[in-house]
Structures are given as structure tokens and as C-alpha cells.
Write a protein that holds these residues in place. Structure first.
Motif, PDB file in Angstrom:
ATOM      1  N   LEU A 120      10.510  10.730   1.946  1.00 58.52           N
ATOM      2  CA  LEU A 120       9.519  11.361   2.814  1.00 58.52           C
ATOM      3  C   LEU A 120       8.353  11.803   1.946  1.00 58.52           C
ATOM      4  CD1 LEU A 120       9.048  12.279   5.787  1.00 58.52           C
ATOM      5  CD2 LEU A 120       9.910  14.516   5.108  1.00 58.52           C
ATOM      6  N   MET A 121       7.221  11.145   2.127  1.00 55.01           N
ATOM      7  CA  MET A 121       6.045  11.465   1.333  1.00 55.01           C
ATOM      8  C   MET A 121       5.212  12.544   2.009  1.00 55.01           C
ATOM      9  SD  MET A 121       4.866   7.805  -0.259  1.00 55.01           S
ATOM     10  CE  MET A 121       5.195   6.717   1.116  1.00 55.01           C
ATOM     11  N   ARG A 122       4.359  13.158   1.231  1.00 52.64           N
ATOM     12  CA  ARG A 122       3.603  14.289   1.776  1.00 52.64           C
ATOM     13  C   ARG A 122       2.644  13.859   2.881  1.00 52.64           C
ATOM     14  NH1 ARG A 122      -1.451  15.360  -0.932  1.00 52.64           N
ATOM     15  NH2 ARG A 122      -1.949  13.730  -2.419  1.00 52.64           N
ATOM     16  N   HIS A 123       2.225  12.577   2.876  1.00 48.87           N
ATOM     17  CA  HIS A 123       1.368  12.099   3.951  1.00 48.87           C
ATOM     18  C   HIS A 123       2.123  12.005   5.279  1.00 48.87           C
ATOM     19  CE1 HIS A 123      -0.802  10.740   0.324  1.00 48.87           C
ATOM     20  NE2 HIS A 123      -1.885  10.926   1.049  1.00 48.87           N
ATOM     21  N   ASP A 124       3.464  12.000   5.223  1.00 49.76           N
ATOM     22  CA  ASP A 124       4.269  11.954   6.446  1.00 49.76           C
ATOM     23  C   ASP A 124       4.472  13.328   7.061  1.00 49.76           C
ATOM     24  OD1 ASP A 124       4.561   9.235   5.950  1.00 49.76           O
ATOM     25  OD2 ASP A 124       6.382   9.536   4.760  1.00 49.76           O
ATOM     26  N   ILE A 125       4.084  14.385   6.335  1.00 54.44           N
ATOM     27  CA  ILE A 125       4.268  15.751   6.822  1.00 54.44           C
ATOM     28  C   ILE A 125       2.919  16.286   7.272  1.00 54.44           C
ATOM     29  CG2 ILE A 125       5.079  18.064   6.228  1.00 54.44           C
ATOM     30  CD1 ILE A 125       6.729  16.797   3.995  1.00 54.44           C
ATOM     31  N   PRO A 126       2.774  16.651   8.532  1.00 48.25           N
ATOM     32  CA  PRO A 126       1.466  17.121   9.014  1.00 48.25           C
ATOM     33  C   PRO A 126       1.114  18.499   8.462  1.00 48.25           C
ATOM     34  CG  PRO A 126       3.126  17.312  10.739  1.00 48.25           C
ATOM     35  CD  PRO A 126       3.784  16.587   9.608  1.00 48.25           C
ATOM     36  N   ASP A 127      -0.174  18.688   8.195  1.00 47.85           N
ATOM     37  CA  ASP A 127      -0.728  19.995   7.787  1.00 47.85           C
ATOM     38  C   ASP A 127      -0.041  20.542   6.532  1.00 47.85           C
ATOM     39  OD1 ASP A 127      -2.359  19.887  10.076  1.00 47.85           O
ATOM     40  OD2 ASP A 127      -0.785  20.827  11.287  1.00 47.85           O
ATOM     41  N   LEU A 128       0.250  19.661   5.569  1.00 45.02           N
ATOM     42  CA  LEU A 128       0.933  20.123   4.350  1.00 45.02           C
ATOM     43  C   LEU A 128      -0.046  20.712   3.343  1.00 45.02           C
ATOM     44  CD1 LEU A 128       3.564  20.322   2.751  1.00 45.02           C
ATOM     45  CD2 LEU A 128       3.111  18.038   1.851  1.00 45.02           C
ATOM     46  N   GLY A 129      -1.260  20.169   3.291  1.00 47.96           N
ATOM     47  CA  GLY A 129      -2.222  20.673   2.311  1.00 47.96           C
ATOM     48  C   GLY A 129      -2.060  20.002   0.966  1.00 47.96           C
TER      49      GLY A 129
ATOM     50  N   SER B  33       0.833  -1.210   0.000  1.00 48.91           N
ATOM     51  CA  SER B  33       0.000   0.000   0.000  1.00 48.91           C
ATOM     52  C   SER B  33       0.865   1.256   0.000  1.00 48.91           C
ATOM     53  CB  SER B  33      -0.927  -0.002   1.213  1.00 48.91           C
ATOM     54  OG  SER B  33      -0.172  -0.069   2.416  1.00 48.91           O
ATOM     55  N   ARG B  34       2.019   1.192   0.657  1.00 50.34           N
ATOM     56  CA  ARG B  34       2.899   2.369   0.689  1.00 50.34           C
ATOM     57  C   ARG B  34       3.530   2.641  -0.676  1.00 50.34           C
ATOM     58  NH1 ARG B  34       5.061   5.771   4.303  1.00 50.34           N
ATOM     59  NH2 ARG B  34       7.200   6.519   3.993  1.00 50.34           N
ATOM     60  N   LEU B  35       3.861   1.580  -1.406  1.00 57.93           N
ATOM     61  CA  LEU B  35       4.420   1.786  -2.745  1.00 57.93           C
ATOM     62  C   LEU B  35       3.353   2.337  -3.686  1.00 57.93           C
ATOM     63  CD1 LEU B  35       7.057   1.397  -4.347  1.00 57.93           C
ATOM     64  CD2 LEU B  35       6.119  -0.753  -5.183  1.00 57.93           C
ATOM     65  N   LYS B  36       2.111   1.878  -3.549  1.00 59.75           N
ATOM     66  CA  LYS B  36       1.022   2.440  -4.346  1.00 59.75           C
ATOM     67  C   LYS B  36       0.851   3.926  -4.043  1.00 59.75           C
ATOM     68  CE  LYS B  36      -1.655  -1.865  -4.676  1.00 59.75           C
ATOM     69  NZ  LYS B  36      -2.926  -2.527  -4.273  1.00 59.75           N
ATOM     70  N   MET B  37       0.965   4.285  -2.766  1.00 59.74           N
ATOM     71  CA  MET B  37       0.855   5.692  -2.374  1.00 59.74           C
ATOM     72  C   MET B  37       2.000   6.514  -2.975  1.00 59.74           C
ATOM     73  SD  MET B  37       0.774   7.224   1.504  1.00 59.74           S
ATOM     74  CE  MET B  37      -0.394   5.965   1.999  1.00 59.74           C
ATOM     75  N   PHE B  38       3.206   5.924  -2.992  1.00 63.15           N
ATOM     76  CA  PHE B  38       4.352   6.624  -3.573  1.00 63.15           C
ATOM     77  C   PHE B  38       4.168   6.825  -5.077  1.00 63.15           C
ATOM     78  CE2 PHE B  38       8.793   6.516  -5.227  1.00 63.15           C
ATOM     79  CZ  PHE B  38       9.201   7.729  -4.687  1.00 63.15           C
TER      80      PHE B  38
END
Length: 230
Positions: free
Chosen positions: A168-177, A95-100
Motif C-alpha cells: 500500500l503506497m502513500r498515493h493510495d491513502i487519501p489526504d496523507l500529506g 509506472s507503478r514500480l517507478k512510483m514504488f
């Protein structure tokens, strides 16, 4: 279709084989031209063919210096037509590779993502060629972590493999938008060597030409053969 591909491949290999002979002839003509301009003696090894080389110089037009090689030919339509990028993963992706893969689709404007399924790489390449895809990206993982991806420029290459670290994917950064999908301006730093220019061509031609008022910027900074992406 297969016969056409075989013919194009033979033509490409023939042009590539002719490059060395064309480059040697160009260098001999340049030596004669410089000797005449500087009023020096023509090199001994060129004196027998000096008249023929001087005669061929008359047909060399201004602005046509250098020999066009297969590297130039690979990206001859770059900047004229937008690239058509296809992104896929290795088989049985997590699932993480699909997200990437989804995030890479946002990085490259106009890119498309395709599920790998049970297709072999050869079948994917043939399908991409048939549909006018210019670049195929295949992402790999190790235990759910993206560890590398292959960029293959179609139809005849080049192909490059990049190892990924500290992803580092954008889902790992809080409040990125949300992420802008505008065509970005590129900052490419530290690719000064011959190999570096080759790698920078592979990367920058994955992106279309941006508009002047675009506020999106992407950076590829090379330091000690580590490319930082921002």
C-alpha cells in the motif's frame, strides 16, 4: 580495480575458512579455563594440550571473548558511517514500480535511485562498489504490482530476497500529506532466532543512526515469518 577486488575476495574467503579452526581452539581454551576455575578435572581429550592451552589463556585480554567472524566483519562500520543505499528496478519497469522506487527512496534517508536501463546486475554491482555504495536494492514486479526486492550488502554480502504482499503506497491513502525524511528510530520485534537476528541486521543497517529528537518511527514486526512494515 579488478585485481584489488580479487585480492579482497581471497582475503575474505581465507578469513571465513579460518573461523572454524579459531572457534574450535577458543572452545578448548574455555573448557580448560572453566575446569581450573571450578577446581574440576580437565576433560580427558584436553589433558595432553592442557599446559599449552593454559599458557595461551594468559594472552587473552578481558572483553575480547568470542571469535570475530565474517558476520561481524560485514557490518563493522555500521553506526560509524551512514549507509549509502542505491535503489533500482527490474528492466522495463511499469509506472507503478517507478512510483514504488520513489517511495522506497523516501523510506531510507540518503538513498539514491538509479534508472536500470539495459544494464546487467553485474555492471550495477561493479559501479556501486566503485562509488562506495554499501547496499544495493533491486525491486521486482509482476503485472505492475511490486512482488519482491533484493537487498545486497556490498562488497561481500549478505544478500536477501524479500517477497512483498499487500503493498500500500502513500498515493493510495487519501489526504496523507508529505512524508518526513528525517532519520527514523527503529522498532524491530520478533527477530529472536539466529536467522532472525541476521535478517534484522540486514534491515536495520539500511538506516543511519537517528538523532535523539527525531519524531519519525519505523517498525519491522515479525510474526510467523511475515514481516509487517509500518
Amino acid at each position: 580495480m579488478l585485481r584489488r577486488e580479487a585480492r579482497l575476495r581471497r582475503e575474505y574467503l581465507y578469513r571465513k575458512a579460518r573461523e572454524e579452526a579459531q572457534r574450535a581452539a577458543y572452545e578448548r581454551k574455555e573448557k580448560v579455563r572453566r575446569a581450573l576455575e571450578e577446581n574440576r578435572l580437565i576433560p580427558t581429550e584436553l589433558r595432553r594440550e592442557a599446559l599449552a592451552l593454559h599458557g595461551s589463556l594468559e594472552f587473552d585480554d578481558a572483553g575480547g571473548e568470542g571469535v570475530t567472524n565474517h558476520v561481524d566483519d560485514e557490518y563493522r562500520w555500521a553506526g560509524v558511517e551512514d549507509p549509502k543505499v542505491m535503489i533500482t528496478t527490474s528492466r522495463d519497469p511499469s509506472s507503478r514500480l517507478k512510483m514504488f522506487a520513489k517511495e522506497l527512496k523516501l523510506v531510507f534517508p540518503g538513498a539514491q535511485r538509479i534508472n536500470r536501463g539495459r544494464h546487467e546486475v553485474g555492471a550495477l554491482v561493479r559501479a556501486c562498489k566503485a562509488n562506495g555504495v554499501t547496499d544495493l536494492i533491486v525491486i521486482h514486479e509482476h503485472r505492475g504490482t511490486p512482488v519482491g526486492f533484493i537487498v545486497s550488502h556490498l562488497p561481500f554480502g549478505p544478500t536477501a530476497y524479500f517477497t512483498l504482499c499487500n503493498v500500500l503506497m502513500r498515493h493510495d491513502i487519501p489526504d496523507l500529506g508529505t512524508v518526513s525524511e528525517a532519520k527514523p528510530h527503529l522498532i524491530i520485534h520478533g527477530f529472536s532466532s539466529r536467522l532472525g537476528k541476521r535478517v534484522s541486521d540486514i534491515l536495520r543497517y539500511l538506516f543511519p543512526v537517528p538523532k535523539e529528537d527525531s519524531h519519525r518511527v519505523i517498525t519491522f514486526a515479525n510474526q510467523n515469518d511475515y514481516i509487517s512494515f509500518r
